[in-house]
Structure formats: C-alpha cells, structure tokens
Design a protein around this motif. Structure first.
Motif, PDB file in Angstrom:
ATOM      1  N   UNK A   7     -42.450 -37.773   4.964  1.00  0.00           N
ATOM      2  CA  UNK A   7     -41.038 -37.766   4.611  1.00  0.00           C
ATOM      3  C   UNK A   7     -40.718 -36.575   3.714  1.00  0.00           C
ATOM      4  N   UNK A  10     -39.932 -32.572   5.568  1.00  0.00           N
ATOM      5  CA  UNK A  10     -38.603 -32.061   5.898  1.00  0.00           C
ATOM      6  C   UNK A  10     -37.694 -31.936   4.700  1.00  0.00           C
ATOM      7  N   UNK A  11     -37.859 -32.836   3.737  1.00  0.00           N
ATOM      8  CA  UNK A  11     -37.028 -32.766   2.534  1.00  0.00           C
ATOM      9  C   UNK A  11     -37.258 -31.437   1.811  1.00  0.00           C
ATOM     10  N   UNK A  14     -35.604 -28.690   3.702  1.00  0.00           N
ATOM     11  CA  UNK A  14     -34.152 -28.669   3.486  1.00  0.00           C
ATOM     12  C   UNK A  14     -33.839 -27.972   2.170  1.00  0.00           C
ATOM     13  N   UNK A  17     -34.329 -24.292   2.484  1.00  0.00           N
ATOM     14  CA  UNK A  17     -33.261 -23.700   3.278  1.00  0.00           C
ATOM     15  C   UNK A  17     -31.983 -23.564   2.465  1.00  0.00           C
ATOM     16  N   UNK A  21     -30.115 -20.054   1.940  1.00  0.00           N
ATOM     17  CA  UNK A  21     -28.848 -19.764   2.622  1.00  0.00           C
ATOM     18  C   UNK A  21     -28.050 -18.637   1.974  1.00  0.00           C
ATOM     19  N   UNK A  98     -12.252 -12.629   1.900  1.00  0.00           N
ATOM     20  CA  UNK A  98     -13.546 -13.199   2.305  1.00  0.00           C
ATOM     21  C   UNK A  98     -13.536 -14.716   2.165  1.00  0.00           C
ATOM     22  N   UNK A 155     -17.822 -14.678  19.274  1.00  0.00           N
ATOM     23  CA  UNK A 155     -17.039 -14.938  18.054  1.00  0.00           C
ATOM     24  C   UNK A 155     -16.321 -13.668  17.597  1.00  0.00           C
TER      25      UNK A 155
ATOM     26  N   UNK B  90     -45.107 -40.544  12.921  1.00  0.00           N
ATOM     27  CA  UNK B  90     -44.327 -41.703  12.514  1.00  0.00           C
ATOM     28  C   UNK B  90     -43.049 -41.210  11.873  1.00  0.00           C
ATOM     29  N   UNK B  92     -39.083 -41.886  10.240  1.00  0.00           N
ATOM     30  CA  UNK B  92     -38.145 -42.834   9.660  1.00  0.00           C
ATOM     31  C   UNK B  92     -36.800 -42.137   9.612  1.00  0.00           C
ATOM     32  N   UNK B  94     -34.946 -41.085   7.184  1.00  0.00           N
ATOM     33  CA  UNK B  94     -34.844 -39.954   6.247  1.00  0.00           C
ATOM     34  C   UNK B  94     -35.396 -38.683   6.879  1.00  0.00           C
ATOM     35  N   UNK B  95     -36.583 -38.797   7.538  1.00  0.00           N
ATOM     36  CA  UNK B  95     -37.186 -37.626   8.178  1.00  0.00           C
ATOM     37  C   UNK B  95     -36.289 -37.102   9.287  1.00  0.00           C
ATOM     38  N   UNK B  98     -33.191 -35.429   7.858  1.00  0.00           N
ATOM     39  CA  UNK B  98     -33.523 -34.152   7.217  1.00  0.00           C
ATOM     40  C   UNK B  98     -33.759 -33.087   8.277  1.00  0.00           C
ATOM     41  N   UNK B 101     -30.499 -31.967   9.686  1.00  0.00           N
ATOM     42  CA  UNK B 101     -29.803 -31.077   8.746  1.00  0.00           C
ATOM     43  C   UNK B 101     -30.365 -29.659   8.857  1.00  0.00           C
ATOM     44  N   UNK B 102     -31.705 -29.568   8.935  1.00  0.00           N
ATOM     45  CA  UNK B 102     -32.346 -28.251   9.045  1.00  0.00           C
ATOM     46  C   UNK B 102     -31.865 -27.541  10.303  1.00  0.00           C
ATOM     47  N   UNK B 105     -28.315 -26.393   9.968  1.00  0.00           N
ATOM     48  CA  UNK B 105     -28.217 -25.268   9.024  1.00  0.00           C
ATOM     49  C   UNK B 105     -28.711 -23.983   9.662  1.00  0.00           C
ATOM     50  N   UNK B 106     -29.822 -24.068  10.407  1.00  0.00           N
ATOM     51  CA  UNK B 106     -30.385 -22.867  11.049  1.00  0.00           C
ATOM     52  C   UNK B 106     -29.410 -22.336  12.091  1.00  0.00           C
ATOM     53  N   UNK B 109     -26.433 -20.773  10.357  1.00  0.00           N
ATOM     54  CA  UNK B 109     -26.733 -19.490   9.704  1.00  0.00           C
ATOM     55  C   UNK B 109     -26.921 -18.378  10.719  1.00  0.00           C
ATOM     56  N   UNK B 111     -25.414 -18.328  13.732  1.00  0.00           N
ATOM     57  CA  UNK B 111     -24.185 -18.065  14.474  1.00  0.00           C
ATOM     58  C   UNK B 111     -23.062 -17.561  13.587  1.00  0.00           C
ATOM     59  N   UNK B 112     -23.330 -17.485  12.255  1.00  0.00           N
ATOM     60  CA  UNK B 112     -22.269 -17.035  11.349  1.00  0.00           C
ATOM     61  C   UNK B 112     -21.920 -15.584  11.657  1.00  0.00           C
ATOM     62  N   UNK B 113     -20.598 -15.310  11.909  1.00  0.00           N
ATOM     63  CA  UNK B 113     -20.247 -13.936  12.245  1.00  0.00           C
ATOM     64  C   UNK B 113     -20.522 -12.999  11.091  1.00  0.00           C
ATOM     65  N   UNK B 114     -20.949 -11.818  11.432  1.00  0.00           N
ATOM     66  CA  UNK B 114     -21.301 -10.836  10.419  1.00  0.00           C
ATOM     67  C   UNK B 114     -20.049 -10.156   9.898  1.00  0.00           C
ATOM     68  N   UNK B 115     -19.903 -10.162   8.601  1.00  0.00           N
ATOM     69  CA  UNK B 115     -18.792  -9.433   8.004  1.00  0.00           C
ATOM     70  C   UNK B 115     -19.336  -8.183   7.364  1.00  0.00           C
TER      71      UNK B 115
END
Lengths: 293, 213
Positions: A7, A10-11, A14, A17, A21, A98, A155, B90, B92, B94-95, B98, B101-102, B105-106, B109, B111-115
C-alpha cells in the motif's frame, strides 16, 4: 512483502509525483536562488522597489511564467530605466494571463518586443494589457465554436485560434463578425485551423488599411465559397500585389469581389484560384520575405 | 514379497486386476503377517477417506515460503526473479486509487500544452529550413535581424555585409514568424523585401516570414 508495504508503494509514488509536478518552479529556484535580485541590483530603483519587483517576479515564475522571459523583461526594462510601477504592470499582466490559462506567448512577446524597440514603457504596458483583455474575450468565442462541433485535432489549434481572434479583436473586427466567420467555416465543414486562417486574413486586410467591416465581409464571402487555407493565403498575396501596384486595399478588395462575381457563374473555383496565383507563384516554397535554400 | 506389496497397493488404489486380487486373497489367508499389513493399510485408507477435506489457506504457499530460512541470492538472480517470476498482487482500494491518481497525473502532465515564447507555438514540429534574408543598406555600419524567433534580441543574429548588401542565413522550423532589421543598433526597419507585414500592436509594423517545407 507485507500488505502495508504494498500500500505504501503507490502512496510514496503519488507524493513524489506531487512534488515533481511544479518542476518549473523548482528549476527556477535552482537557477534563480535569490530571485532576480542580481538583475535588479544594476537598476536605479530604490531598495524597497527592488524588493517589491523581485517578489512579483518570483510570483510570476511560480505562476508559470518562464523565468528566462521574466529575466529578459526585467533586464530590458532596467536598461530603459523603467519605473517600478510599470515593471510591476508587465509582470502582473504576464502572471494574470498565465493564471487565467490564456496563451501567454503573445503577451510576453509584445512586452519583450516593445522594450527592445524602445517603445515608451507606459505604451507597452497598455498594449500588453489590451492584448490580454482581447485574449480573454476571444477564448469563449473559440470555445463556443469548439462546442458547436469544430473540434481541434491538437490542443495547439485552440490556442492558435484564440491568439488570432484576439489579434482580430484588437484590429476592431467585431466579435459578431468572428462568430459569423466561425459559423461559415463550420457550415462548410471546415476545421479550426481554417477558421484561424480566415481570421488572420481578415486581420491582415484590416491592418493593411481596409475597413474592418470590408475585411471581414470579404473573408466571410471567401469562406462561404469554400476557400481553403491556401486559397486565403493566395487572397492575401493578391491584395498585397494590388497594394504594391498602388491600389488602395479597399479598392483591391472591391476588384477581387467583382472578379469573383464575374467568375462565379461558369467558372470553377479552382480555375479562378490558379488564375489568381499566376502572378505570385505557388503557396509552398520559401515563404514571404526570405529565400529558402 | 515386494511384488505382493505392490499388488496390495494396487488393490487399495483400485487398480488391481482380478487375477492379482485372487492371488493376494489366497496369500492373506495363509500369511498372518501380510493379513495384518493389509488390514492396517485398509484402515488407514478408510480413515483418510472419512476425514474432513480442508482447503489450504489462500496464501499458504507464500506463508510457508516466508518462514523458510532466507538465502541471499546474487543481485542478478534477484533481478531475474523480480522481473520474470509470476506473482499474485494483492490489491486494496487505497492502492488502486493511488495508482489511478498517478496515471491521471502523468497523463495530465504530458498533455499539458506548452506555454512559452511565440517561437515554440508558431513553429510546428518538423525539420528546420535554412532561410536567407538580405537587406541593402550602404550607409549601415551594423545590421542585425530581430524577431519573435530570438525574443527580439538586437545582437543575437548579426548580418554579414558586403558592399552595402547585408545577409544572414537563419535556421527556422516551419511556421510563421515576425521580424525586422535593426540598423546600427537603433533603427528598426521591416524587411523591404517581405511580401507581407503585420501590425506589431505598438504603433509599428513587422515583416512576416512564412517557413514551409
């Protein structure tokens, strides 16, 4: 491996990350550990003003303004002996653009260009603020076209459309005219880049001395006839050639309108286009102003 | 004797033929030792059949393996085991959350257009082309080209002059650029040879350069 460990994996990722960012902020802090105080030290600003500008510059970088652009703006502004209030206006405009998620490039470019050309700083600040306001006005217009089905393939296409629309609005082409152009493009099943091309063409004509209403009407007619981006480029070259021969831009447009009307009944648009392009060569090649080797 | 034992086991496993059964039946009647052995084995089989069938716990193997004394394999062996051994993961909630979320986020990040400066947005991906710009100015001591491709720096792209003709080769990616010539570091002149010009929004004009490949 225990369940807890699995567990935690991944925490941990995160968390890593989340820290990674805002990498541009970290990078900026590495390059500019004291903010921009070294750049500001050479200025005639008071200590208090320097600290104030420095804090604003650091905030701008944290907001996502590239640190190299902030440095260029600061160093040029200092060379031009710009007062702290106006420098802060440059930074505020960049930062708010921005933060609002608007295209930052044109605003920063205008400030950097104005400072480089020696334009009075007050005028640069006003011009960049005006551009930022037009970008904000252009965004919902473009987004409504996208919602109506003109989906961008990349985009960057949306951003380019916003920039072009903002430039058109600056040239006093009314938002309603731009919407009309958008609707015409959509009705012809045209893409967002075609809309951008149409808007750029109208802006160019307006910038060449043609009344904004005439410019937008001419381009809208062209779009209604099914002109492509390349056709619009040819149109620009045609009007340019006429202007170089001494014809007023408005007269050149009227002449083009007449030619189009004469050609319309029996002439295929492609024939007309090739006729137009005889004087100017094909659309591909070295481009304007340069000779590609 | 060994042969008889084999037949005994076959009988218990229900694999023996009729002839083998007859042989053993006769031998059991005459040999008390063999009879005792057969009776013992028969009881054992009956006990096993009557006993409750229990499933092994889900992670029985893993738990047993964990309790075994640890060896310290080589790094290479551990790497090979890590990469190629099949395993049961195994999870759960939470895993799973998480990881989700990763992934989000990836993706965000990436696909974010470049400024950035206009150069990057104007220039599409593609190979850079060499563009030659020329400018005739016999009085000039120094001529440079400044544009959105160099943040309007007046000293980044100095032109070479011969008999009043100034020229420079620029490597630019496909796109639309705006520029002007800077004469002696102070006078800005939009390229007179340009086919089009654009308002700079500051009361002046720039030449437009379209690079197509």
């Amino acid at each position: 491996m225990t369940k807890t460990n699995i567990t935690l994996w991944p925490m941990t990722l995160v968390l890593l990350l989340l820290f990674a960012m805002p990498s541009w902020t970290i990078a900026a802090e590495k390059i500019y550990p004291d903010g921009f105080s070294k750049v500001l030290e050479t200025s005639t600003l008071s200590r208090t003003e320097q600290a104030e500008v420095n804090a604003k510059a650091v905030n701008a970088v944290s907001a996502g303004v590239p640190p190299e652009d902030v440095e260029v703006i600061l160093s040029r502004a200092i060379n031009r002996k710009t007062d702290a209030g106006t420098i802060n206006r440059f930074l505020d405009t960049s930062m708010s653009t921005k933060k609002e998620g608007l295209p930052l490039g044109p605003v920063v470019d205008r400030i950097e260009q104005g400072l480089s050309k020696g334009v009075p700083p007050e005028r640069i600040a006003a011009a960049s603020e005006r551009l930022a306001a037009k970008l904000a006005e252009a965004r919902p217009l473009v987004d409504s076209l996208i919602r109506d089905g003109m989906t961008p393939k990349r985009s960057a296409e949306r951003e380019e459309a916003i920039k072009s629309s903002a430039r058109a609005l600056e040239k006093s082409i009314p938002a309603e005219e731009l919407k009309g152009m958008g609707t015409a493009v959509r009705d012809k099943r045209g893409s967002l880049p075609l809309f951008t091309g149409a808007v750029d063409t109208a802006t160019y004509f307006a910038g060449s001395g043609m009344p904004a209403a005439t410019a937008s009407r001419l381009v809208r007619n062209a779009v209604d006839k099914g002109y492509s981006t390349r056709d619009l480029d040819s149109m620009v070259k045609h009007v340019d050639a006429e202007v170089k021969r001494g014809t007023r831009a408005e007269e050149a447009a009227a002449k083009m309108d007449r030619e189009n009307m004469q050609n319309e009944p029996g002439m295929d648009r492609r024939d007309m286009r090739s006729g137009m392009m005889n004087n100017r060569g094909a659309g591909t090649g070295p481009g304007m102003g340069g000779h590609m080797r | 004797m060994d042969n008889e034992r084999d037949i005994l086991h076959k009988i218990l496993d229900d694999d023996a033929g009729e002839d083998e059964k007859k042989i053993i039946t006769r031998r059991i009647e005459t040999d008390p030792g063999l009879r005792q052995e057969f009776t013992g084995l028969l009881h054992a089989v009956q006990m096993l059949e009557e006993s409750e069938q229990r499933e092994a716990p889900a992670f029985f193997t893993a738990e047993v393996m964990k309790k075994l004394p640890k060896r310290s394999p080589s790094v290479l062996a551990r790497l090979r085991e890590f990469l190629f051994n099949s395993r049961v993961l195994r999870w759960n909630m939470a895993s799973a959350m998480a990881t989700a979320v990763i992934l989000v986020a990836v993706i965000v990040s990436f696909s974010r257009p470049h400024d950035g400066p206009d150069l990057t947005t104007a220039a599409a991906t593609g190979e850079a082309a060499t563009v030659r710009l020329t400018f005739y100015s016999p009085q000039a001591q120094r001529v440079a080209v400044a544009g959105d491709f160099n943040k309007w720096k007046t000293d980044a792209h100095e032109m070479k002059g011969t008999d009043g003709m100034w020229s420079i080769d620029l490597k630019l990616k496909p796109g639309v650029y705006t520029y002007s010539f800077v004469v002696d570091g102070k006078t800005w002149v939009p390229d007179p040879g340009a086919e089009s010009y654009v308002d700079d929004g500051l009361g002046s004009r720039n030449a437009v350069l379209r690079v197509n490949i």
